[in-house]
Design a protein around this motif. Structure first.
Motif, PDB file in Angstrom:
ATOM      1  N   ILE A  55      41.468  35.841  37.853  1.00 18.17           N
ATOM      2  CA  ILE A  55      40.454  36.880  37.668  1.00 18.17           C
ATOM      3  C   ILE A  55      40.821  37.780  36.494  1.00 18.17           C
ATOM      4  O   ILE A  55      39.969  38.108  35.652  1.00 18.17           O
ATOM      5  N   MET A  56      42.089  38.174  36.401  1.00 18.71           N
ATOM      6  CA  MET A  56      42.524  39.078  35.343  1.00 18.71           C
ATOM      7  C   MET A  56      42.470  38.415  33.966  1.00 18.71           C
ATOM      8  O   MET A  56      42.159  39.082  32.964  1.00 18.71           O
ATOM      9  N   GLU A  57      42.744  37.130  33.889  1.00 17.87           N
ATOM     10  CA  GLU A  57      42.853  36.481  32.584  1.00 17.87           C
ATOM     11  C   GLU A  57      41.615  35.675  32.199  1.00 17.87           C
ATOM     12  O   GLU A  57      41.383  35.422  31.003  1.00 17.87           O
ATOM     13  N   ARG A  58      40.823  35.256  33.191  1.00 16.34           N
ATOM     14  CA  ARG A  58      39.653  34.425  32.878  1.00 16.34           C
ATOM     15  C   ARG A  58      38.344  35.001  33.395  1.00 16.34           C
ATOM     16  O   ARG A  58      37.273  34.467  33.114  1.00 16.34           O
ATOM     17  N   GLY A  59      38.442  36.064  34.193  1.00 16.97           N
ATOM     18  CA  GLY A  59      37.231  36.736  34.653  1.00 16.97           C
ATOM     19  C   GLY A  59      36.432  35.949  35.672  1.00 16.97           C
ATOM     20  O   GLY A  59      35.221  36.171  35.819  1.00 16.97           O
TER      21      GLY A  59
END
Length: 463
Positions: free
Chosen positions: A348-352
């Motif tokens: 979630i933090m790196e690829r949304g």
């Protein structure tokens, strides 16, 4: 200039919402009673939230204490690096120099164990020997010293420096070395030199101090459903797994890891988080860290567990963020639960986007349970048939009975061999599985004994 910040804020808001949704889904899927998550980003706490309840029913907050398991190891490593900076320790000095009372069997190897070997798990002390002295539930100021005495005269199974073999014994010895060098207990030194430096006022390394701050034991797992744990808190394991902390305190440690601050010189901080020993592919172990050196995806991390808690710490310097996840349920059969959550938060933090959760299976609990039920049924049926038989072969039934008794005696040694772990570790970290295994052993023993007794009685009746 006006649009870009709005776009960035929109992305952050979306990530924030995805994190909340993902955590709620994961905690429900894995039936975790309580959890706390803190994410730091670009020099500040970007996300922080807690869910669920503690063992006493109180709500979990950002100040709730969890045992952090092997996430304790990077903190112990940091304490060692602090002593290196003070000139009190040298990383490549043999441990005999600091701990002359501790003896170990080198088995003819040329090299001796160094501080660096302990930090990188290359001492030659096996994982099994580490587990033997772990989770002993020792308490008090002499706990680490007592555990080291139990480890004394351990045989090395590899030459120091040659093989990475993860072992609690390595960080137990580091804890004792810190005590010998400083003249303080491990708990006292960590509090004054590390925790206080970061303002971590709710991080402790002893059961007594944890109790003062309201520490509550967590939960075991019964086919996924949480059941309250009996208290296991081993003071001798503070340096490798029994530090207790909160999400709020660990967020302060994360900020240090991202910014390096002033606790260590730049040179020592760089070594503190650098890869040391190759494990597989692009994965290394450092000075208390697991490290990915992938150019596209570099990060440092460490997971941790105690019998009733699991924790995951993750740092990505390339993307300038990190997080700590603390949960209060554990079982060997659910090891992948927090690993899945860690990877989910990372995605979630790196690829949304929000990935799917890994499904749990409880084969480790089902297999011994079903075997127990099966043998109990078959045993009852066989005993009934034996009772009704008008003729029978006494020797065959006697052999069958003694064979079952023999099997009941060897089951637990076989299980410890398969899992490469002593029985007390299996009992603590997979409590329900251990109960089912003991039940199976009991059924075999009773079944075998009753066959022998009934066969003897039938023989007497038929004379």
């Amino acid at each position: 200039m006006l649009v870009f910040p709005l776009h960035t804020n929109a992305d952050s808001q979306k990530q924030n919402e995805l994190i909340e949704k993902y955590m709620e889904k994961a905690l429900d899927e894995y039936q975790i009673p309580g959890a706390s998550l803190a994410i730091v980003r670009e020099g500040h706490v970007w996300f922080q939230k807690s869910w669920g309840i503690q063992g006493n029913g109180d709500p979990v907050t950002e100040d709730t204490l969890f045992t952090i398991g092997s996430v304790s190891k990077p903190l112990t490593s940091l304490a060692i690096m602090k002593l290196v900076e003070k000139g009190m320790i040298e990383l490549d000095q043999e441990i005999d120099y600091y701990l002359p009372s501790f003896q170990y069997n080198v088995k003819g190897y040329d090299k001796k164990i160094t501080i660096r070997n302990l930090l990188t798990h290359t001492s030659g002390i096996s994982s099994y020997d580490g587990l033997k002295i772990a989770d002993q539930n020792l308490r008090g100021k002499e706990a680490i010293s007592e555990a080291v005495k139990k480890l004394n005269n351990v045989k090395l199974n590899y030459e120091p420096g040659s093989v990475h073999q993860y072992s609690a014994a390595n960080y137990l010895l580091l804890g004792r070395i810190i005590e010998k060098i400083t003249g303080e207990t491990f708990s006292e030194f960590m509090d004054t030199e590390i925790y206080t430096s970061f303002g971590m006022n709710r991080t402790v390394s002893s059961f007594e101090e944890a109790s003062k701050l309201g520490y509550q034991p967590g939960y075991h797992s019964f086919f996924g459903k949480p059941i309250k744990s009996n208290m296991i808190y081993d003071d001798s394991g503070a340096s490798y797994g029994y530090t207790a902390s909160s999400a709020d305190d660990m967020a302060k440690y994360l900020l240090f890891l991202l910014d390096s601050e002033d606790l260590l010189s730049d040179e020592l901080f760089k070594e503190y988080i650098s890869p040391q020993v190759h494990r597989k592919d692009e994965m290394y172990y450092g000075l208390g860290w697991r490290i990915s050196t992938d150019d596209e995806d570099p990060y440092i991390f460490h997971g941790g567990e105690t019998p009733d808690s699991r924790a995951e710490l993750y740092i990505n310097h390339k993307n300038d963020y990190g997080f700590i996840l603390l949960t209060n349920k554990n079982d060997i059969s659910e090891t992948m639960s927090t690993l899945s959550m860690r990877e989910g938060i990372k995605t979630i933090m790196e690829r949304g986007r929000m990935p799917e959760l890994i499904k749990m299976n409880y084969q480790m609990q089902w297999i011994p349970l079903l075997l127990t039920i099966l043998f109990a049924f078959c045993g009852s049926l066989s005993l009934y048939r034996l009772k009704k038989k008008t003729s029978f072969h006494y020797m065959s039934w006697n052999i069958a009975g003694f064979s079952l008794l023999l099997c009941s005696f060897v089951i637990i040694p076989i299980v410890t061999y398969i899992f490469s772990a002593p029985w007390h570790s299996i009992y603590h970290y997979s409590f329900i599985t251990a109960i089912f295994i003991l039940s199976f052993v009991g059924v075999l023993a009773i079944y075998g004994f009753l066959i022998i007794v009934m066969a003897y009685k039938r023989k007497q009746e038929m004379k």
